[in-house]
Every structure is written in structure tokens, then in C-alpha cells.
Design a protein around this motif. Structure first.
Motif, PDB file in Angstrom:
ATOM      1  N   LEU A  65       2.428   1.869  -3.534  1.00 54.93           N
ATOM      2  CA  LEU A  65       1.478   2.406  -4.512  1.00 54.93           C
ATOM      3  C   LEU A  65       1.176   3.876  -4.239  1.00 54.93           C
ATOM      4  CD1 LEU A  65      -1.032  -0.584  -4.835  1.00 54.93           C
ATOM      5  CD2 LEU A  65       0.717   0.120  -6.459  1.00 54.93           C
ATOM      6  N   LYS A  66       1.039   4.249  -2.974  1.00 57.46           N
ATOM      7  CA  LYS A  66       0.782   5.643  -2.642  1.00 57.46           C
ATOM      8  C   LYS A  66       1.993   6.517  -2.988  1.00 57.46           C
ATOM      9  CE  LYS A  66      -3.385   5.516  -1.037  1.00 57.46           C
ATOM     10  NZ  LYS A  66      -4.474   6.236  -1.741  1.00 57.46           N
TER      11      LYS A  66
ATOM     12  N   SER B  84      -4.061  -3.258  -9.832  1.00 57.04           N
ATOM     13  CA  SER B  84      -3.007  -4.119  -9.322  1.00 57.04           C
ATOM     14  C   SER B  84      -1.697  -3.808 -10.036  1.00 57.04           C
ATOM     15  CB  SER B  84      -3.379  -5.587  -9.541  1.00 57.04           C
ATOM     16  OG  SER B  84      -3.367  -5.899 -10.920  1.00 57.04           O
TER      17      SER B  84
ATOM     18  N   LEU C 281      -9.635   4.813  -9.212  1.00 60.91           N
ATOM     19  CA  LEU C 281      -9.699   3.410  -9.616  1.00 60.91           C
ATOM     20  C   LEU C 281      -8.657   2.603  -8.857  1.00 60.91           C
ATOM     21  CD1 LEU C 281      -9.923   3.937 -13.493  1.00 60.91           C
ATOM     22  CD2 LEU C 281     -11.815   3.506 -11.909  1.00 60.91           C
ATOM     23  N   GLU C 282      -8.995   1.377  -8.506  1.00 60.44           N
ATOM     24  CA  GLU C 282      -8.037   0.460  -7.915  1.00 60.44           C
ATOM     25  C   GLU C 282      -7.366  -0.326  -9.030  1.00 60.44           C
ATOM     26  OE1 GLU C 282      -9.704  -2.013  -4.961  1.00 60.44           O
ATOM     27  OE2 GLU C 282     -10.331  -0.362  -3.656  1.00 60.44           O
TER      28      GLU C 282
ATOM     29  N   LEU D  93       0.826  -1.205   0.000  1.00 63.80           N
ATOM     30  CA  LEU D  93       0.000   0.000   0.000  1.00 63.80           C
ATOM     31  C   LEU D  93       0.865   1.262   0.000  1.00 63.80           C
ATOM     32  CD1 LEU D  93      -2.823  -0.995   2.516  1.00 63.80           C
ATOM     33  CD2 LEU D  93      -3.010  -0.763   0.037  1.00 63.80           C
TER      34      LEU D  93
ATOM     35  N   VAL E   5      -0.241   4.225 -12.509  1.00 57.23           N
ATOM     36  CA  VAL E   5      -0.838   4.114 -11.173  1.00 57.23           C
ATOM     37  C   VAL E   5      -1.316   5.480 -10.695  1.00 57.23           C
ATOM     38  CG1 VAL E   5      -0.386   3.530  -8.762  1.00 57.23           C
ATOM     39  CG2 VAL E   5       0.509   2.081 -10.582  1.00 57.23           C
TER      40      VAL E   5
ATOM     41  N   ASN F 275      -5.182   6.328  -9.675  1.00 66.88           N
ATOM     42  CA  ASN F 275      -5.559   6.907  -8.386  1.00 66.88           C
ATOM     43  C   ASN F 275      -6.293   8.226  -8.566  1.00 66.88           C
ATOM     44  OD1 ASN F 275      -4.470   4.819  -6.865  1.00 66.88           O
ATOM     45  ND2 ASN F 275      -2.444   5.749  -6.782  1.00 66.88           N
TER      46      ASN F 275
ATOM     47  N   GLU G  65       1.978   7.581  -6.619  1.00 67.39           N
ATOM     48  CA  GLU G  65       1.023   8.657  -6.871  1.00 67.39           C
ATOM     49  C   GLU G  65       1.593  10.005  -6.459  1.00 67.39           C
ATOM     50  OE1 GLU G  65      -3.496   9.988  -5.552  1.00 67.39           O
ATOM     51  OE2 GLU G  65      -2.492   8.308  -4.575  1.00 67.39           O
TER      52      GLU G  65
END
Length: 243
Positions: A161-162, A193, A190-191, A158, A182, A186, A165
Motif C-alpha cells: 500500500l505504501k 482496504s 484516510l485508511e 503494508l 489509494v 493516503n 502511494e
């Protein structure tokens, strides 16, 4: 869980399914024990039994005396695995079960008491109380460490991924806003993988090459070179449907 705790004048469910062989030794069948311990799938319960067998071997006990593999026919006529468990085998199985299940906690309490009562039996005479407690402490520590590692891995994903962004949603050029795959996902709420991001990234790169758009890349300390794509390209990539 309440059903496991013995009430006054009522036998425990473990005692209700207990059997005695021709030599007078009590035992339990794993298939009958499984639902009482809160398991619905044999595969998951068999994993707990496997850990219990390993624990039994680690403290130099003969696992065959406590975990006898059986093969019986199901109602459909197909063979299925089962185990004949001694009381000590049930005890180790409960200690190696899923600690999040309340049934497991109740079973541990039950078999701790019953196993201590049965310590005078032949199969337990070779084990001192110190050895038993040390082995159980090691098993509980390993279970706690495994759960902690799973939580750390989920948290790390997590955070990564943040970080993408935050670091990559910041480029403004004459061609318009540019984002990573990604970062754009965001931005749209949207999610996505990691696998999906890679697939969309390849499509975005192909579109840029086709349209003669130079792909800007920046360095990310965790992922290496990461591409930034014009907003118009990413809109087209994301509008082509799910991958």
C-alpha cells in the motif's frame, strides 16, 4: 497465571478439577480445563485439542485413550461437545495451546513434570523419551512458523500500500493532479482496504467515461495496470459516502 502455580500446602487448580473413573484412571473434562488455560471461547480451545489429537496420532499413540469425545447437555438443555482427557491428553493440549497465553506456559510446565512422573503408566510405556521430545519439538516449530507467516503477510500488505502511494502520487497534467485511489486516500489521511479501493476505482472510471476524461494508466510491477484519476473526480467519489 499465578493461580496455576502450586503454592505450599495448596493444591494445583489442575488437581482440584481432576476426576477418577471407575477403573481408577484420572481424567479431566475439557470444559473445566478451558478457563484455567486462559480460553474464553470453546471453538478456539477445541482447535488446540484437535492439534493435540493430531500430534498424538503422529507419534503412533491411540488418541481415543487420551481424548474421548463426550456430548452433554448445557444448562439451557442443548447438547454441547466436551472431551474426557487423560493426563497425557492434557499435556498435549497445553503443548498445542496459544503460546502467547501465560496460562499455557504455566500449564506446560505443570504437565511436563506430572507426565514424566506418570511415564510408568501403561499408555506411555511404548514411547521413548527421544520420541516424545522429537514430537514436541516439531509441534513448537510448526507453531512458531505459523506466527511468523502471519507477521510477514501483514508486513507485505503494508509495504504494498505504501509503494502505491510513493509510485503513483507523482503525475501533474494540465487537467490538475492525478492520483491512484489509494494514493489519494493516503493524501487525505484516510485508511482504505484493498476491496474499498477497487470499488472506488470502478466508480472513478465510470465518472471519467461519463465526463469524457481519458483515464491514464501506469504499470505497477505488483498490481499490473493501475488507473490514475483527476483530483476532481476522486473528490466526488470519496464524497459519496462509505461503500
Amino acid at each position: 497465571m499465578d493461580a496455576i502455580i502450586k503454592r505450599e500446602n495448596q493444591p494445583s487448580p489442575f488437581d482440584q478439577i481432576k476426576q477418577v473413573d471407575t477403573d481408577g484412571n484420572e481424567y479431566w473434562l475439557a470444559r473445566e480445563l478451558m478457563p484455567i488455560l486462559g480460553y474464553q471461547q470453546w471453538r478456539q480451545f477445541e482447535d488446540a485439542i484437535s492439534r493435540a489429537i493430531a500430534a498424538c496420532s503422529n507419534i503412533e499413540q491411540e488418541s481415543e485413550k487420551h481424548f474421548l469425545r463426550l456430548t452433554a447437555k448445557s444448562t439451557g438443555g442443548r447438547p454441547r461437545d466436551d472431551f474426557k482427557l487423560s493426563r497425557y491428553g492434557c499435556y498435549l493440549t497445553a503443548m498445542n495451546g496459544d503460546p502467547r497465553k501465560p496460562e499455557i506456559a504455566a500449564a506446560q510446565s505443570y504437565f511436563v513434570v506430572k507426565t514424566r512422573e506418570a511415564e510408568t503408566q501403561t499408555q506411555l510405556k511404548a514411547m521413548t523419551q527421544i520420541q516424545l521430545l522429537a514430537a514436541l519439538a516439531q509441534q513448537l516449530a510448526e507453531q512458531e512458523q505459523h506466527l511468523l507467516q502471519q507477521q510477514q503477510q501483514q508486513t507485505e500488505i503494508l509495504h504494498r500500500l505504501k509503494a502505491i502511494e510513493v509510485e503513483q502520487d507523482r503525475v501533474n497534467t494540465p487537467c490538475g493532479h492525478k492520483y491512484s485511489v489509494v494514493g489519494f486516500a493516503n493524501l487525505q489521511g484516510l485508511e482504505i482496504s484493498v476491496k474499498e479501493a477497487g470499488t472506488k476505482g470502478r466508480k472513478a472510471s465510470a465518472l471519467c467515461r461519463k465526463q469524457g476524461i481519458e483515464i491514464e494508466r501506469i504499470h505497477d510491477p505488483r498490481f499490473g495496470k493501475v488507473g490514475l484519476y483527476p483530483e476532481s473526480v476522486l473528490i466526488e467519489v470519496f464524497s459519496t459516502g462509505q461503500n
